[in-house]
Design a protein around this motif. Structure first.
Motif, PDB file in Angstrom:
ATOM      1  N   LEU A 116      24.544 -18.079  52.175  1.00 33.56           N
ATOM      2  CA  LEU A 116      25.690 -17.170  52.121  1.00 33.56           C
ATOM      3  C   LEU A 116      26.878 -17.733  52.892  1.00 33.56           C
ATOM      4  O   LEU A 116      28.038 -17.515  52.515  1.00 33.56           O
ATOM      5  CB  LEU A 116      25.309 -15.803  52.694  1.00 33.56           C
ATOM      6  CG  LEU A 116      24.339 -14.964  51.867  1.00 33.56           C
ATOM      7  CD1 LEU A 116      23.959 -13.702  52.629  1.00 33.56           C
ATOM      8  CD2 LEU A 116      24.954 -14.606  50.523  1.00 33.56           C
ATOM      9  N   ALA A 117      26.583 -18.444  53.967  1.00 38.56           N
ATOM     10  CA  ALA A 117      27.666 -19.019  54.771  1.00 38.56           C
ATOM     11  C   ALA A 117      28.127 -20.360  54.223  1.00 38.56           C
ATOM     12  O   ALA A 117      29.287 -20.734  54.379  1.00 38.56           O
ATOM     13  CB  ALA A 117      27.203 -19.191  56.216  1.00 38.56           C
ATOM     14  N   LEU A 118      27.234 -21.070  53.555  1.00 37.16           N
ATOM     15  CA  LEU A 118      27.555 -22.416  53.093  1.00 37.16           C
ATOM     16  C   LEU A 118      28.192 -22.430  51.708  1.00 37.16           C
ATOM     17  O   LEU A 118      28.969 -23.331  51.394  1.00 37.16           O
ATOM     18  CB  LEU A 118      26.276 -23.271  53.081  1.00 37.16           C
ATOM     19  CG  LEU A 118      25.626 -23.495  54.459  1.00 37.16           C
ATOM     20  CD1 LEU A 118      24.286 -24.212  54.292  1.00 37.16           C
ATOM     21  CD2 LEU A 118      26.547 -24.298  55.356  1.00 37.16           C
ATOM     22  N   ALA A 119      27.839 -21.457  50.870  1.00 33.88           N
ATOM     23  CA  ALA A 119      28.361 -21.443  49.507  1.00 33.88           C
ATOM     24  C   ALA A 119      29.847 -21.082  49.522  1.00 33.88           C
ATOM     25  O   ALA A 119      30.252 -20.070  50.096  1.00 33.88           O
ATOM     26  CB  ALA A 119      27.577 -20.455  48.656  1.00 33.88           C
ATOM     27  N   LYS A 120      30.665 -21.900  48.870  1.00 32.43           N
ATOM     28  CA  LYS A 120      32.106 -21.654  48.812  1.00 32.43           C
ATOM     29  C   LYS A 120      32.547 -21.123  47.447  1.00 32.43           C
ATOM     30  O   LYS A 120      33.609 -20.527  47.338  1.00 32.43           O
ATOM     31  CB  LYS A 120      32.857 -22.950  49.142  1.00 32.43           C
ATOM     32  CG  LYS A 120      32.566 -23.471  50.547  1.00 32.43           C
ATOM     33  CD  LYS A 120      33.231 -24.821  50.798  1.00 32.43           C
ATOM     34  CE  LYS A 120      32.849 -25.364  52.173  1.00 32.43           C
ATOM     35  NZ  LYS A 120      33.431 -26.703  52.414  1.00 32.43           N
ATOM     36  N   ARG A 121      31.749 -21.379  46.429  1.00 27.11           N
ATOM     37  CA  ARG A 121      32.063 -20.857  45.101  1.00 27.11           C
ATOM     38  C   ARG A 121      31.300 -19.551  44.903  1.00 27.11           C
ATOM     39  O   ARG A 121      30.096 -19.565  44.664  1.00 27.11           O
ATOM     40  CB  ARG A 121      31.692 -21.868  44.020  1.00 27.11           C
ATOM     41  CG  ARG A 121      32.602 -23.098  44.006  1.00 27.11           C
ATOM     42  CD  ARG A 121      32.217 -24.019  42.862  1.00 27.11           C
ATOM     43  NE  ARG A 121      33.118 -25.165  42.783  1.00 27.11           N
ATOM     44  CZ  ARG A 121      34.230 -25.173  42.044  1.00 27.11           C
ATOM     45  NH1 ARG A 121      34.571 -24.111  41.353  1.00 27.11           N
ATOM     46  NH2 ARG A 121      34.990 -26.259  42.022  1.00 27.11           N
ATOM     47  N   LYS A 122      31.977 -18.423  45.010  1.00 34.30           N
ATOM     48  CA  LYS A 122      31.322 -17.130  45.036  1.00 34.30           C
ATOM     49  C   LYS A 122      30.560 -16.807  43.761  1.00 34.30           C
ATOM     50  O   LYS A 122      29.570 -16.093  43.788  1.00 34.30           O
ATOM     51  CB  LYS A 122      32.350 -16.030  45.321  1.00 34.30           C
ATOM     52  CG  LYS A 122      32.920 -16.080  46.732  1.00 34.30           C
ATOM     53  CD  LYS A 122      31.814 -15.936  47.768  1.00 34.30           C
ATOM     54  CE  LYS A 122      32.377 -15.953  49.179  1.00 34.30           C
ATOM     55  NZ  LYS A 122      31.319 -15.866  50.206  1.00 34.30           N
ATOM     56  N   HIS A 123      31.020 -17.355  42.603  1.00 34.73           N
ATOM     57  CA  HIS A 123      30.311 -17.033  41.370  1.00 34.73           C
ATOM     58  C   HIS A 123      28.956 -17.735  41.286  1.00 34.73           C
ATOM     59  O   HIS A 123      28.119 -17.386  40.462  1.00 34.73           O
ATOM     60  CB  HIS A 123      31.159 -17.421  40.148  1.00 34.73           C
ATOM     61  CG  HIS A 123      31.494 -18.864  40.066  1.00 34.73           C
ATOM     62  ND1 HIS A 123      32.492 -19.439  40.821  1.00 34.73           N
ATOM     63  CD2 HIS A 123      30.958 -19.870  39.325  1.00 34.73           C
ATOM     64  CE1 HIS A 123      32.561 -20.735  40.541  1.00 34.73           C
ATOM     65  NE2 HIS A 123      31.642 -21.025  39.641  1.00 34.73           N
ATOM     66  N   LEU A 124      28.720 -18.729  42.157  1.00 32.56           N
ATOM     67  CA  LEU A 124      27.418 -19.386  42.218  1.00 32.56           C
ATOM     68  C   LEU A 124      26.557 -18.881  43.379  1.00 32.56           C
ATOM     69  O   LEU A 124      25.375 -19.205  43.447  1.00 32.56           O
ATOM     70  CB  LEU A 124      27.604 -20.904  42.386  1.00 32.56           C
ATOM     71  CG  LEU A 124      27.997 -21.718  41.147  1.00 32.56           C
ATOM     72  CD1 LEU A 124      28.173 -23.177  41.533  1.00 32.56           C
ATOM     73  CD2 LEU A 124      26.945 -21.577  40.058  1.00 32.56           C
ATOM     74  N   THR A 125      27.148 -18.100  44.263  1.00 28.79           N
ATOM     75  CA  THR A 125      26.455 -17.734  45.501  1.00 28.79           C
ATOM     76  C   THR A 125      25.125 -17.040  45.236  1.00 28.79           C
ATOM     77  O   THR A 125      24.105 -17.358  45.868  1.00 28.79           O
ATOM     78  CB  THR A 125      27.343 -16.828  46.371  1.00 28.79           C
ATOM     79  OG1 THR A 125      28.543 -17.523  46.683  1.00 28.79           O
ATOM     80  CG2 THR A 125      26.631 -16.440  47.657  1.00 28.79           C
ATOM     81  N   GLY A 126      25.105 -16.074  44.312  1.00 27.74           N
ATOM     82  CA  GLY A 126      23.881 -15.330  44.042  1.00 27.74           C
ATOM     83  C   GLY A 126      22.757 -16.213  43.540  1.00 27.74           C
ATOM     84  O   GLY A 126      21.598 -16.082  43.972  1.00 27.74           O
ATOM     85  N   LEU A 127      23.090 -17.137  42.638  1.00 26.83           N
ATOM     86  CA  LEU A 127      22.072 -18.041  42.100  1.00 26.83           C
ATOM     87  C   LEU A 127      21.588 -19.017  43.174  1.00 26.83           C
ATOM     88  O   LEU A 127      20.387 -19.320  43.261  1.00 26.83           O
ATOM     89  CB  LEU A 127      22.633 -18.807  40.899  1.00 26.83           C
ATOM     90  CG  LEU A 127      22.904 -17.966  39.647  1.00 26.83           C
ATOM     91  CD1 LEU A 127      23.646 -18.788  38.603  1.00 26.83           C
ATOM     92  CD2 LEU A 127      21.601 -17.428  39.072  1.00 26.83           C
ATOM     93  N   ILE A 128      22.508 -19.501  44.005  1.00 27.41           N
ATOM     94  CA  ILE A 128      22.122 -20.409  45.085  1.00 27.41           C
ATOM     95  C   ILE A 128      21.249 -19.676  46.105  1.00 27.41           C
ATOM     96  O   ILE A 128      20.254 -20.223  46.597  1.00 27.41           O
ATOM     97  CB  ILE A 128      23.365 -20.999  45.774  1.00 27.41           C
ATOM     98  CG1 ILE A 128      24.208 -21.803  44.775  1.00 27.41           C
ATOM     99  CG2 ILE A 128      22.967 -21.868  46.948  1.00 27.41           C
ATOM    100  CD1 ILE A 128      23.478 -22.934  44.119  1.00 27.41           C
ATOM    101  N   LEU A 129      21.634 -18.447  46.418  1.00 27.64           N
ATOM    102  CA  LEU A 129      20.832 -17.652  47.350  1.00 27.64           C
ATOM    103  C   LEU A 129      19.421 -17.434  46.802  1.00 27.64           C
ATOM    104  O   LEU A 129      18.428 -17.590  47.524  1.00 27.64           O
ATOM    105  CB  LEU A 129      21.511 -16.305  47.612  1.00 27.64           C
ATOM    106  CG  LEU A 129      20.769 -15.318  48.512  1.00 27.64           C
ATOM    107  CD1 LEU A 129      20.598 -15.888  49.925  1.00 27.64           C
ATOM    108  CD2 LEU A 129      21.509 -13.980  48.566  1.00 27.64           C
TER     109      LEU A 129
END
Length: 507
Positions: A116-129
């Motif tokens: 959540l802190a490292l992801a900068k592209r918010k539209h990918l944040t959920g999938l990365i999380l």
């Protein structure tokens, strides 16, 4: 100075709130629709943590630890009972041990939430999380032999993503829970995209429930599951052992059935030292009544270092050699002592807490019926049914097709807590993943029979002494999860994490 104090107060308040939200998340898992309820609570947790994403990685890690501590302290508090009430360990040391275990598990949660802190592209944040969570949960199942208890997947038996388990396993359920709960936080920012993701994913998961991969075979088996309800504190008391031997032997010989099962270590004594004639008498009963019997005993195995004990399921079948299954995945500190930790085990009184491991590729138990094809059952002992990937691999590699799951358990170590209900959900998830019915024979509960969809067909009340008699249908076939294991969801998660790293470097 005032701004610094204000920031510290806000961080402390946020950490405390996340602790309570984590505890609430663990509590609702025990409710009938806990898997559904957990998703909006997780969404609130992600929202609170995302509000701090502009803060330092250190603070984000602390927030993740707070959430994880609340979750695991409440979810695993029952270990205190085994250490203090049963083992006699000092209350302070027992409490510290539970806290340290919870902190160790929370470390995994906190590591995953750093995305959540490292992801900068918010539209990918959920999938990365979600991908991070899957990888961390997988690591939690293998590091130091693994302890994946209290994952999000088992609550999904009562949630929207249960049907996915037959295709891609519990880790896939975890992925969807994390991703969809994140998308709920984004509804105010992009309602069309997030709502479409949520509705379509839940709908597709529900539609997946219409597919079945296993089918009934043969005539139903008559089953007797014996629940002794013997206190763990009396387990190694000589007089109590005699009473226990007498109860289980009389219960077995009281009525014939295609399959009779006792709990784990129902006969808590080394197999070679069991009362003279006991096994012979039970084998005679098996031959005369065409009954297959599974006994929980203390096994023995020899090697160059001498005799070692095992946690064993001993099978007696009509006019056939004895079968044995030795538990392979042992409980740290309870069944084997990690190097350097003998001092810890010596702090509480648990006889025979250092067992030998059984092989991972042991054959299933063949249930022999006169004039009918044998039914083959994959056995797990207690904690082993936490590891869905290992069970799926055993079934896939088995020399005989597996038609039934059997779990033999003794949860008297944990008293009147939520531990039996938690393990029942794990067994239900294993049935979903494999498409096979399951039988659970326990000492104090929950003794139950499950259908191939994981639903409880029949069960005994907890903390009662009795026998559960029923008919159960064996099934044949394998699910995609048994065929593929965790490879698809782990592969997808790795690809998403790689994609995320590439996209991050381009910013």
């Amino acid at each position: 100075m005032i701004d610094l104090q204000s920031a510290r107060l806000r961080n402390s308040t946020n950490a405390l709130l996340l602790f309570f939200l984590g505890a609430l998340l663990a509590a609702v898992a025990e409710l009938p629709y806990g898997g559904w309820i957990q998703i909006p609570i997780l969404s609130l947790i992600w929202w609170r943590m995302d509000q701090q994403s502009s803060h330092s990685i250190k603070n984000q890690f602390i927030f993740g630890m707070s959430f994880g501590l609340g979750y695991f302290v409440l979810g695993l508090w029952w270990i205190y009972i085994s250490l203090h009430d049963i083992g006699g360990m000092h209350a302070a040391l027992s409490g510290l041990a539970v806290f340290l275990l919870a902190a160790g598990m929370a470390f995994f949660f906190s590591s995953a939430s750093l995305s959540l802190a490292l992801a900068k592209r918010k539209h990918l944040t959920g999938l990365i999380l979600a991908a991070s969570w899957v990888m961390i949960e997988y690591l939690r199942s293998v590091v130091l032999t693994g302890f994946p208890w209290m994952g999000f997947a088992e609550a999904q038996f009562n949630g929207p993503f249960a049907p996915v388990a037959a295709f891609f396993g519990g880790l896939a359920c975890t992925f969807l829970v994390v991703w969809i709960s994140w998308e709920m936080t984004q509804l105010r920012k992009n309602i069309f995209f997030s709502a479409t993701c949520i509705i379509s994913t839940v709908a597709l998961a529900q539609l997946a429930g219409f597919w079945t991969f296993t089918k009934p075979i043969g005539e139903p088996l008559s089953i007797r599951l014996i629940q002794g309800n013997f206190e763990q504190s009396l387990k190694f008391n000589p007089k109590a052992i005699e009473e226990q031997f007498s109860f289980y032997t009389n219960a077995i010989e009281g009525q014939s059935a295609d399959l009779i099962i006792t709990p784990e270590t129902a006969y808590p004594w080394p197999q070679s030292n069991l009362p003279a004639g006991l096994l012979g008498s039970l084998q005679h009963f098996s031959n005369n009544t065409s009954s297959n019997v599974l006994l929980g005993v203390i096994g023995e195995t020899g090697n160059s270092a001498g005799v070692q004990y095992t946690n064993r399921a001993l099978g007696l079948s009509p006019n056939a050699p004895n079968y044995q299954y030795d538990k392979s995945h042992l409980v740290p500190f309870g069944e084997f002592i990690p190097p350097g930790f003998h001092w810890f085990v010596n702090a509480f009184n648990v006889p025979m807490s250092d067992f030998a491991r059984g092989k991972q590729d042991q054959a299933p138990f063949s249930i022999i019926r006169s004039g009918k094809d044998a039914v083959h059952a994959a056995i797990t002992i207690c904690y082993e049914d936490v590891f869905g990937g290992e069970l799926a691999s055993r079934i896939h590699r088995s020399s005989q097709p597996v038609n039934l799951l059997i779990n033999m358990t003794n949860l008297a170590w944990f008293g009147e807590s939520q531990a039996p209900a938690q393990q029942l959900r794990l067994s239900q998830l294993r049935s979903l993943e494999t498409g096979l019915p399951a039988l659970r024979a326990t000492n104090t509960g929950i003794t139950a029979a499950l259908g191939p969809d994981g639903k409880v067909l029949s069960q005994l009340d907890e903390f009662t002494q009795g026998v559960l008699s029923l008919k159960i249908q064996a099934y044949s076939g394998i699910t995609p999860y048994v065929l593929w294991g965790n490879a698809p969801i782990l592969g997808l998660s790795c690809l998403l994490l790689i994609l995320g790293l590439i996209r991050q470097k381009r910013i």
